[in-house]
Design an enzyme around this catalytic site. Structure first.
Site, PDB file in Angstrom:
ATOM      1  N   ARG A 127     -25.374  36.844  42.565  1.00  0.00           N
ATOM      2  CA  ARG A 127     -26.236  36.868  43.742  1.00  0.00           C
ATOM      3  C   ARG A 127     -25.460  37.505  44.884  1.00  0.00           C
ATOM      4  O   ARG A 127     -24.274  37.800  44.752  1.00  0.00           O
ATOM      5  CB  ARG A 127     -26.799  35.495  44.119  1.00  0.00           C
ATOM      6  CG  ARG A 127     -26.026  34.286  43.700  1.00  0.00           C
ATOM      7  CD  ARG A 127     -24.697  34.170  44.359  1.00  0.00           C
ATOM      8  NE  ARG A 127     -24.815  34.269  45.799  1.00  0.00           N
ATOM      9  CZ  ARG A 127     -23.841  34.620  46.621  1.00  0.00           C
ATOM     10  NH1 ARG A 127     -22.640  34.927  46.138  1.00  0.00           N
ATOM     11  NH2 ARG A 127     -24.022  34.673  47.916  1.00  0.00           N
ATOM     12  N   GLY A 128     -26.166  37.709  45.997  1.00  0.00           N
ATOM     13  CA  GLY A 128     -25.573  38.447  47.096  1.00  0.00           C
ATOM     14  C   GLY A 128     -26.048  39.886  47.007  1.00  0.00           C
ATOM     15  O   GLY A 128     -25.952  40.521  45.952  1.00  0.00           O
ATOM     16  N   ALA A 129     -26.562  40.399  48.120  1.00  0.00           N
ATOM     17  CA  ALA A 129     -27.251  41.684  48.083  1.00  0.00           C
ATOM     18  C   ALA A 129     -26.411  42.811  47.476  1.00  0.00           C
ATOM     19  O   ALA A 129     -26.886  43.494  46.557  1.00  0.00           O
ATOM     20  CB  ALA A 129     -27.734  42.037  49.490  1.00  0.00           C
TER      21      ALA A 129
ATOM     22  N   ARG B  58     -35.833  39.876  41.415  1.00  0.00           N
ATOM     23  CA  ARG B  58     -35.860  39.195  42.715  1.00  0.00           C
ATOM     24  C   ARG B  58     -36.448  40.154  43.755  1.00  0.00           C
ATOM     25  O   ARG B  58     -36.088  41.330  43.778  1.00  0.00           O
ATOM     26  CB  ARG B  58     -34.463  38.719  43.154  1.00  0.00           C
ATOM     27  CG  ARG B  58     -33.949  37.546  42.309  1.00  0.00           C
ATOM     28  CD  ARG B  58     -32.665  36.967  42.897  1.00  0.00           C
ATOM     29  NE  ARG B  58     -32.923  36.142  44.075  1.00  0.00           N
ATOM     30  CZ  ARG B  58     -31.973  35.765  44.943  1.00  0.00           C
ATOM     31  NH1 ARG B  58     -30.735  36.162  44.784  1.00  0.00           N
ATOM     32  NH2 ARG B  58     -32.286  34.998  45.974  1.00  0.00           N
TER      33      ARG B  58
ATOM     34  N   GLN C 272     -24.641  27.569  48.493  1.00  0.00           N
ATOM     35  CA  GLN C 272     -23.722  28.702  48.337  1.00  0.00           C
ATOM     36  C   GLN C 272     -22.555  28.596  49.317  1.00  0.00           C
ATOM     37  O   GLN C 272     -21.465  29.103  49.049  1.00  0.00           O
ATOM     38  CB  GLN C 272     -24.455  30.038  48.564  1.00  0.00           C
ATOM     39  CG  GLN C 272     -25.450  30.408  47.484  1.00  0.00           C
ATOM     40  CD  GLN C 272     -26.852  29.935  47.814  1.00  0.00           C
ATOM     41  OE1 GLN C 272     -27.038  29.016  48.618  1.00  0.00           O
ATOM     42  NE2 GLN C 272     -27.838  30.542  47.194  1.00  0.00           N
TER      43      GLN C 272
ATOM     44  N   ASP D  47     -29.631  40.619  53.382  1.00  0.00           N
ATOM     45  CA  ASP D  47     -30.253  41.094  52.146  1.00  0.00           C
ATOM     46  C   ASP D  47     -31.127  42.319  52.372  1.00  0.00           C
ATOM     47  O   ASP D  47     -31.377  43.087  51.440  1.00  0.00           O
ATOM     48  CB  ASP D  47     -31.067  39.976  51.501  1.00  0.00           C
ATOM     49  CG  ASP D  47     -30.148  38.891  50.997  1.00  0.00           C
ATOM     50  OD1 ASP D  47     -29.688  38.074  51.824  1.00  0.00           O
ATOM     51  OD2 ASP D  47     -29.830  38.882  49.799  1.00  0.00           O
TER      52      ASP D  47
ATOM     53  N   ASN E   4     -31.840  37.423  55.812  1.00  0.00           N
ATOM     54  CA  ASN E   4     -30.701  36.830  55.115  1.00  0.00           C
ATOM     55  C   ASN E   4     -31.126  35.458  54.616  1.00  0.00           C
ATOM     56  O   ASN E   4     -32.249  34.996  54.870  1.00  0.00           O
ATOM     57  CB  ASN E   4     -29.482  36.750  56.054  1.00  0.00           C
ATOM     58  CG  ASN E   4     -28.198  36.409  55.329  1.00  0.00           C
ATOM     59  OD1 ASN E   4     -27.943  36.910  54.241  1.00  0.00           O
ATOM     60  ND2 ASN E   4     -27.400  35.530  55.910  1.00  0.00           N
ATOM     61  N   LYS E   5     -30.218  34.792  53.940  1.00  0.00           N
ATOM     62  CA  LYS E   5     -30.464  33.456  53.381  1.00  0.00           C
ATOM     63  C   LYS E   5     -31.201  32.563  54.378  1.00  0.00           C
ATOM     64  O   LYS E   5     -30.879  32.554  55.560  1.00  0.00           O
ATOM     65  CB  LYS E   5     -29.116  32.825  53.034  1.00  0.00           C
ATOM     66  CG  LYS E   5     -29.191  31.442  52.417  1.00  0.00           C
ATOM     67  CD  LYS E   5     -29.992  31.370  51.146  1.00  0.00           C
ATOM     68  CE  LYS E   5     -29.529  32.400  50.146  1.00  0.00           C
ATOM     69  NZ  LYS E   5     -30.492  32.621  49.060  1.00  0.00           N
TER      70      LYS E   5
END
Lengths: 362, 362
Positions: free
Chosen positions: A52-54, A95, A203, A244, A254-255
């Site tokens: 995960r993570g852009a 996603r 996270q 993201d 973002n998150k």
């Protein structure tokens, strides 16, 4: 633990090789490396957040494309390009929010189409593997550039807050927002970091606290709801987060929870920085309201990692991301430098000045 | 499940009776009723949050006092009052923030000292048991008054956000902030509630979602970091929270994260209400900066309920409460009505007009 050992994912071998990847859902308890050998395994790894993570998703998209097309039985270019399209269409469904996924898939498609018309299918396959490895290497170089441009924003003795994980684990290695801290550490700067836990998938506590702690950076873990209190106590001087997807006016997705942090930062006069490669910009979107927000499984909140946290059938709202309006952002750090007080004009100017082709940021 | 069944704690029998209590740490998985028979068991129940919530802690303090002194071997009044002091001094060390603890202990002490000088020790013991039961009954009546005064603040069709648990489980029953929702439901009003999960101990998901869900109230659980996003989406019209201690100027201390919610509410133009009995006011404190904030065990964040959420030895900041400045509060609902836009003058006026003796709010 050295940096080398915390590489997030990498390719081993030739075209018949394998993608190695840290199984991030098992951190911090277990550092397990898994093999990803098919496009279906890559789709699944992205979906369930093993990776995960852009930026890491962008790299995964490129490698996933190689995994999909390396077994293509196509005997001519046209059939191969059809197989490629099927693979990228499939991986695109994993996603919805991180634009880097689509950026990675589009780049692989563009590169394939730009090859000489007489390139053989085996050579096309090798060419795409080379491109995926190039993307991986570029990501590592970009992260170091982000750290170089970002760390001067953190003065000696200051404390920063970060949300979610924009670290080495969100990229090929080294990170985006956390690259600022790694670069500051390498420059010998004294500083400390508060890490938001980042519910529901933690996270921040599982990954960010783990990465910073491993490197000997002074990190203090807090629950998301404590950020306002810590700011009120004057203990936070800067906020650094990843992103993201960033719209053309600088609105940064973002998150989930990042938006709340930005409002709290603004209320306390704390500068709020976004650290992201230019591949994170989606220049086709005028503002953040156009960014699709992934809604995730209610049981992530109700049940958590083990046992039950809430009535098993209570209604849950579980967005994975939110959008921070550009008015709340002091600067966006890219691999080319800092866009201060970003807006549509400044984002466009940054792209033009640095020779980034806006049309490729789809 | 009926309201009767969700009584938080109650007394059964005479002076040789027992305090029955819901073991709240096991909710929502298990509804277990435990027996509390000594002052040490009550201290432990308060400390480890088997019973929590400011008003319930006040009732627990009174009942705990009875448990402590009922076995007193004192043969005269002076010796008995010394034993009483030892008991209240001991119980006062269980948790530092909720003023209701000290209020309950002080009331029991005052009542003992106000008895006729010739009252026998057995009669003194019975008198204190009667007083504890009176406090329990008063708490139930006060909660209903809070609901009556509070629910007109929630218009039909609106949605409210609440943080932590200020429900029946935080009082003898019925609650403070949640009393607003129960009263609105009894009045046939259509409305809905968003409940913050409330890390690290998840009182929102475990207790508030459970209480509202049990009563058929439309409740949606969110993580703490989602509150800003839900407000931005225009889905929250009012905020209602409880309080553990309110200073003379209206600054309200409550579960950590409440302050963040108040900043977010202000930024989105959402009125933020505190619902609390006047026993929550500490008129000896000019403002909220003087309220002691309990710091809790780092492992509450690092380990959670099971397994490990973070590196086992990472530094943690774990305040249990924060203070919402009165400027962020649209109104404080007490059993006498609403103090709108509270400040020192309006709090004092509310006390005088309703015949509350400020000096007793220590």
């Amino acid at each position: 633990m050295t940096q080398q050992e915390t590489r997030t994912l990498w390719w081993e071998g030739g075209l018949d090789g394998v993608c190695k990847m840290i199984e991030q859902t098992k951190l911090p308890g277990t550092l397990e490396i898994i093999d990803v050998t098919t496009q279906e395994e890559m789709w699944d790894a992205i979906k369930r957040l093993a990776v995960r993570g852009a930026p890491a998703i962008g790299v995964s998209a490129a490698i996933g494309t190689v995994l999909g097309i390396r077994s293509s039985a196509a005997s001519d270019r046209a059939a191969f390009l059809e197989d490629l399209e099927a693979t990228t269409d499939y991986l695109a469904t994993s996603r919805p929010t991180a634009v880097n996924l689509f950026w990675g898939l589009d780049r692989m498609t563009r590169v394939a189409h730009a090859t000489p018309a007489d390139m053989s299918v085996p050579d096309l396959k090798q060419h795409l593997l080379d491109e995926a490895i190039t993307i991986w290497n570029e990501d590592r170089a970009i992260c170091r550039a982000l750290g170089k441009h970002g760390h001067p924003l953190l003065a000696p003795g200051e404390a920063a807050l970060t949300h979610c994980n924009a670290g080495g684990l969100a990229t090929a290695d080294y990170g985006t927002a956390l690259a600022v801290f790694f670069a500051a550490q390498e420059a010998g700067k004294e500083f400390s970091v508060f890490a938001d836990e980042t519910r529901p998938l933690n996270q921040g506590s599982r990954l960010t606290a783990w990465e910073l702690h491993n490197r000997g950076i002074d990190v203090t873990l807090i629950c998301d709801n404590m950020a306002g209190q810590v700011m009120k106590e004057g203990r936070i001087h800067k906020v650094f987060v990843g992103s993201d997807r960033i719209a053309a006016n600088g609105d940064a997705c973002n998150k989930i929870g990042t938006y709340s942090v930005s409002v709290l930062a603004k209320a306390h006069g704390v500068p709020f920085y976004v650290v992201a490669p230019t591949s994170t910009f989606d220049m086709t979107l005028a503002d953040g309201s156009l960014i699709p927000i992934e809604q995730r499984d209610p049981d992530e909140i109700r049940r958590g990692y083990s046992g039950i946290n809430a009535p098993a059938d209570v209604k849950v709202y579980n967005p994975a991301f939110d959008v921070t309006p550009h008015e709340n952002i002091a600067g966006i750090v890219t691999e080319f430098g800092v866009i201060e007080n970003p807006d549509t004009e400044k984002v466009r100017k940054h792209f033009i000045e640095n020779g980034v082709i806006a049309e490729e940021r789809v």
